[in-house]
Motif scaffolding. Structure first.
Motif, mmCIF file in Angstrom:
data_model
loop_
_atom_site.group_PDB
_atom_site.id
_atom_site.type_symbol
_atom_site.label_atom_id
_atom_site.label_comp_id
_atom_site.label_asym_id
_atom_site.label_seq_id
_atom_site.Cartn_x
_atom_site.Cartn_y
_atom_site.Cartn_z
ATOM 1 N N GLU A 171 32.129 40.081 47.505
ATOM 2 C CA GLU A 171 33.293 40.677 46.844
ATOM 3 C C GLU A 171 34.383 39.653 46.558
ATOM 4 O O GLU A 171 35.027 39.688 45.514
ATOM 5 N N ARG A 172 34.591 38.731 47.502
ATOM 6 C CA ARG A 172 35.637 37.717 47.307
ATOM 7 C C ARG A 172 35.337 36.826 46.113
ATOM 8 O O ARG A 172 36.230 36.494 45.348
ATOM 9 N N LEU A 173 34.081 36.456 45.967
ATOM 10 C CA LEU A 173 33.698 35.593 44.854
ATOM 11 C C LEU A 173 33.869 36.316 43.520
ATOM 12 O O LEU A 173 34.373 35.739 42.553
ATOM 13 N N LEU A 174 33.480 37.585 43.455
ATOM 14 C CA LEU A 174 33.647 38.351 42.222
ATOM 15 C C LEU A 174 35.124 38.538 41.870
ATOM 16 O O LEU A 174 35.519 38.373 40.710
ATOM 17 N N ALA A 175 35.932 38.871 42.854
ATOM 18 C CA ALA A 175 37.367 39.044 42.613
ATOM 19 C C ALA A 175 38.007 37.720 42.218
ATOM 20 O O ALA A 175 38.864 37.678 41.329
ATOM 21 N N GLY A 176 37.595 36.630 42.846
ATOM 22 C CA GLY A 176 38.113 35.313 42.487
ATOM 23 C C GLY A 176 37.723 34.907 41.075
ATOM 24 O O GLY A 176 38.519 34.309 40.346
ATOM 25 N N ALA A 177 36.494 35.226 40.678
ATOM 26 C CA ALA A 177 36.052 34.918 39.315
ATOM 27 C C ALA A 177 36.853 35.721 38.294
ATOM 28 O O ALA A 177 37.263 35.191 37.252
ATOM 29 N N LEU A 178 37.105 36.986 38.590
ATOM 30 C CA LEU A 178 37.916 37.802 37.690
ATOM 31 C C LEU A 178 39.346 37.272 37.616
ATOM 32 O O LEU A 178 39.936 37.181 36.534
ATOM 33 N N ALA A 179 39.904 36.895 38.752
ATOM 34 C CA ALA A 179 41.262 36.336 38.765
ATOM 35 C C ALA A 179 41.311 35.018 38.000
ATOM 36 O O ALA A 179 42.276 34.758 37.276
ATOM 37 N N ALA A 180 40.283 34.191 38.133
ATOM 38 C CA ALA A 180 40.241 32.926 37.380
ATOM 39 C C ALA A 180 40.191 33.192 35.880
ATOM 40 O O ALA A 180 40.839 32.493 35.092
ATOM 41 N N PHE A 181 39.425 34.213 35.479
ATOM 42 C CA PHE A 181 39.361 34.557 34.059
ATOM 43 C C PHE A 181 40.722 35.028 33.552
ATOM 44 O O PHE A 181 41.165 34.617 32.470
#
Length: 107
Positions: free
Chosen positions: A71-81
């Motif tokens: 979940e952290r990686l997915l949320a971080g990827a969305l935040a980076a986008f």
């Protein structure tokens, strides 16, 4: 190790850190650094941020997890986008935290 030795080590490290930072302030205050160094120094904040954030995103329970279940990686990827598209810090934080909370609640 005795407590006096520990305090001496802490003091020496503190003085060394202060001297290192002061030397850069003093050197950059007297002369302008070369253009190549100025260009390179622009990337330091981004590199430091990546070095601090990436381990927190991919390290789950002491192991690297690059799966879609992280979940952290997915949320971080969305935040980076969001950061890349909008360049707005508060929106990036809000979207990243909301995504993390939703993924943890429903994932």
């Amino acid at each position: 190790m005795s407590s006096s030795t520990a305090w001496l080590i802490i003091l020496a490290i503190g003085i060394g850190t202060f001297a290192l930072r002061l030397s850069f302030i003093q050197l950059l205050g007297r002369a302008s650094p070369p253009a190549y160094l100025q260009r390179a120094l622009r990337f330091v904040p981004a590199a430091v941020m990546a070095a601090l954030v990436l381990p927190a995103l991919v390290n789950v329970n002491g192991a690297i997890d690059l799966s879609l279940g992280n979940e952290r990686l997915l949320a971080g990827a969305l935040a980076a986008f969001v950061a890349w598209r909008t360049r707005q810090v508060l929106l990036t934080l809000a979207v990243g935290m909301a995504a993390l909370w939703l993924l943890q609640a429903y994932g």
